[in-house]
Scaffold this active site. Structure first.
Site, PDB file in Angstrom:
ATOM      1  N   ARG A 101     -33.763  54.816 -48.355  1.00  0.00           N
ATOM      2  CA  ARG A 101     -34.686  55.967 -48.245  1.00  0.00           C
ATOM      3  C   ARG A 101     -36.077  55.370 -48.140  1.00  0.00           C
ATOM      4  NH1 ARG A 101     -34.833  61.743 -51.214  1.00  0.00           N
ATOM      5  NH2 ARG A 101     -33.148  61.930 -49.705  1.00  0.00           N
ATOM      6  N   HIS A 128     -33.279  62.613 -41.230  1.00  0.00           N
ATOM      7  CA  HIS A 128     -32.425  62.674 -42.424  1.00  0.00           C
ATOM      8  C   HIS A 128     -30.991  62.937 -41.940  1.00  0.00           C
ATOM      9  CE1 HIS A 128     -31.329  62.915 -46.490  1.00  0.00           C
ATOM     10  NE2 HIS A 128     -31.964  63.991 -46.895  1.00  0.00           N
ATOM     11  N   GLN A 131     -28.099  64.290 -44.249  1.00  0.00           N
ATOM     12  CA  GLN A 131     -28.298  65.706 -44.572  1.00  0.00           C
ATOM     13  C   GLN A 131     -27.780  66.585 -43.429  1.00  0.00           C
ATOM     14  OE1 GLN A 131     -29.996  67.200 -47.435  1.00  0.00           O
ATOM     15  NE2 GLN A 131     -28.890  68.883 -46.547  1.00  0.00           N
ATOM     16  N   ASP A 222     -36.878  74.323 -45.278  1.00  0.00           N
ATOM     17  CA  ASP A 222     -37.139  73.128 -46.085  1.00  0.00           C
ATOM     18  C   ASP A 222     -38.557  73.291 -46.621  1.00  0.00           C
ATOM     19  OD1 ASP A 222     -37.168  70.559 -47.196  1.00  0.00           O
ATOM     20  OD2 ASP A 222     -37.345  69.502 -45.271  1.00  0.00           O
ATOM     21  N   CYS A 262     -32.031  72.328 -47.610  1.00  0.00           N
ATOM     22  CA  CYS A 262     -31.548  70.992 -47.984  1.00  0.00           C
ATOM     23  C   CYS A 262     -31.783  70.695 -49.455  1.00  0.00           C
ATOM     24  CB  CYS A 262     -32.200  69.931 -47.105  1.00  0.00           C
ATOM     25  SG  CYS A 262     -34.000  69.973 -47.167  1.00  0.00           S
ATOM     26  N   ARG A 290     -22.698  67.026 -49.281  1.00  0.00           N
ATOM     27  CA  ARG A 290     -23.321  65.716 -49.034  1.00  0.00           C
ATOM     28  C   ARG A 290     -22.360  64.588 -49.423  1.00  0.00           C
ATOM     29  NH1 ARG A 290     -28.832  65.137 -48.993  1.00  0.00           N
ATOM     30  NH2 ARG A 290     -28.307  63.001 -48.396  1.00  0.00           N
TER      31      ARG A 290
HETATM   32  N1   CP Z   1     -31.651  66.967 -49.783  1.00  0.00           N
HETATM   33  C1   CP Z   1     -31.905  65.747 -50.277  1.00  0.00           C
HETATM   34  O1   CP Z   1     -31.862  64.730 -49.596  1.00  0.00           O
HETATM   35  O2   CP Z   1     -32.178  65.749 -51.608  1.00  0.00           O
HETATM   36  P1   CP Z   1     -32.748  64.523 -52.425  1.00  0.00           P
HETATM   37  O3   CP Z   1     -34.155  64.306 -51.956  1.00  0.00           O
HETATM   38  O4   CP Z   1     -32.705  64.964 -53.869  1.00  0.00           O
HETATM   39  O5   CP Z   1     -31.894  63.325 -52.173  1.00  0.00           O
HETATM   40  N1  NVA Z   2     -38.517  67.209 -45.797  1.00  0.00           N
HETATM   41  C1  NVA Z   2     -38.242  66.842 -47.164  1.00  0.00           C
HETATM   42  C2  NVA Z   2     -36.785  66.693 -47.367  1.00  0.00           C
HETATM   43  C3  NVA Z   2     -36.359  66.329 -48.764  1.00  0.00           C
HETATM   44  C4  NVA Z   2     -34.883  66.172 -48.882  1.00  0.00           C
HETATM   45  C5  NVA Z   2     -38.997  65.573 -47.517  1.00  0.00           C
HETATM   46  O1  NVA Z   2     -39.018  64.658 -46.680  1.00  0.00           O
HETATM   47  O2  NVA Z   2     -39.557  65.494 -48.604  1.00  0.00           O
END
Ligand code: CP
Ligand code: NVA
Length: 314
Positions: A101, A128, A131, A222, A262, A290
């Protein structure tokens, strides 16, 4: 070596293979079947940003597959203590996969460029993919098996999640509509690249909520301010405030429309409590999927990279 840096690493058949395997893994788990396909295998989770779902679903999934996961944050000192190149080559001596990440997509791309272990994108500024694939699995479940011709309307920011959903909609033959302020729309070069890579895309974006929502089978939102954009939060909240999914917007949508998010949600901003907690909301089955999808992805990458045999799933 096969990676999942973004959904552009997959073709349409590969994407569907992963979804089908996820359905099968989920079904068998429901019957108490937990094949230890990744016994003695390790997954490194290298995270520059916070996570609940991505981290825990990968960790739990690895345990169910007989392996283990190791969670690494900035305190391992990558970049500051040593180059990404040295870091990933050392990591490959201990681990079989890495989920990253990253603040920037370029970090995931650089990790993968060394081709020393399969790299999975666990969210970047651009995308992502895990997701979006899990979301397609969820929408397929709630559509009775096929997504072709269904409409997904994304309400809000043309962000990392929206971009991966856009690719997924192209792959699955869904109509994709994005409604939000023009300055946050998806840029044309990405749309063109999706069309040419996947060979089809039924996509429109605009500002007219009624027009975009009226034929939706699924509504998705989101956060308006993603991780790393906190300095823009005030302006974004003002810009996106007309685009809240609330009971008024739900009345513009067909009665059968399901709502996805999400998560994490900023309740009272992009979505109201009464909608996210309503019968129309499928956000918790969505979050649960997920794990099933990512188990499938790990097994599939293990097969593609030659260390898992499909017979091990029986
Ligand atoms: N939706 C998602 O990726 O959640 P997290 O940021 O908690 O991993
Ligand atoms: N768009 C959001 C998604 C989190 C899962 C972010 O990047 O923070």
């Amino acid at each position: 070596m096969k990676h999942l840096r973004s959904l552009f690493d997959l073709n349409v058949d590969e994407y569907h293979d992963i979804l089908d395997l996820a359905d099968s893994i989920k079904r068998k788990l429901g019957q108490g079947h937990r094949p230890d396909v990744l016994k003695n295998r390790n997954l490194a989770l290298l995270f520059e940003k916070a996570s609940l779902r991505t981290r825990v679903s990968f960790e739990a999934g690895m345990i169910q597959l007989g392996g283990a996961a190791i969670y690494l944050t900035n305190d391992v000192g990558w970049r500051e203590r040593e180059t990404i190149s040295d870091f990933v080559r050392v990591l490959a001596g201990y681990c079989d996969f890495v989920v990253c990440r990253a603040i920037s997509q370029s970090t995931v791309d650089e990790l993968a460029s060394h081709n020393v272990l399969p790299v999975i994108n666990g969210l970047t500024d651009q995308s992502h993919p895990c997701q979006a694939m899990a979301d397609m699995m969820t929408m397929r479940e709630f559509s009775g098996g096929s997504l072709r011709g269904k409409q997904l309307t994304f309400v809000g920011d043309g962000n990392n999640v929206a971009r991966s959903l856009l690719k997924s909609a192209a792959i699955c033959g869904m109509r994709f509509r994005l409604v939000g302020p023009t300055k946050y729309h998806v840029e044309k070069p990405l749309i063109d690249r999706i069309r040419s890579h996947f060979g089809q895309l039924d996509f429109e974006q605009g500002t007219d909520i009624g027009a975009m929502v009226r034929d939706a089978d699924f509504l998705y939102t989101d956060v308006w301010t993603s991780m790393g954009q906190e300095a823009e939060a005030k302006a974004r909240t003002a810009d996106f405030s007309p685009y809240q999914i609330n009971s008024t917007m739900m009345k513009m949508a067909p009665g059968h429309a399901k709502v996805l998010h999400c998560l994490p949600a900023r309740r009272g901003l992009e979505i109201t409590d009464d909608v996210i907690d309503s019968e129309s909301s499928i956000v918790f089955p969505q979050a649960a999927n997920r794990m099933h999808l990512q188990k499938s992805l790990l097994v599939w990458l293990g097969m593609q990279n030659g260390f898992v045999k499909s017979s091990q799933l029986d």
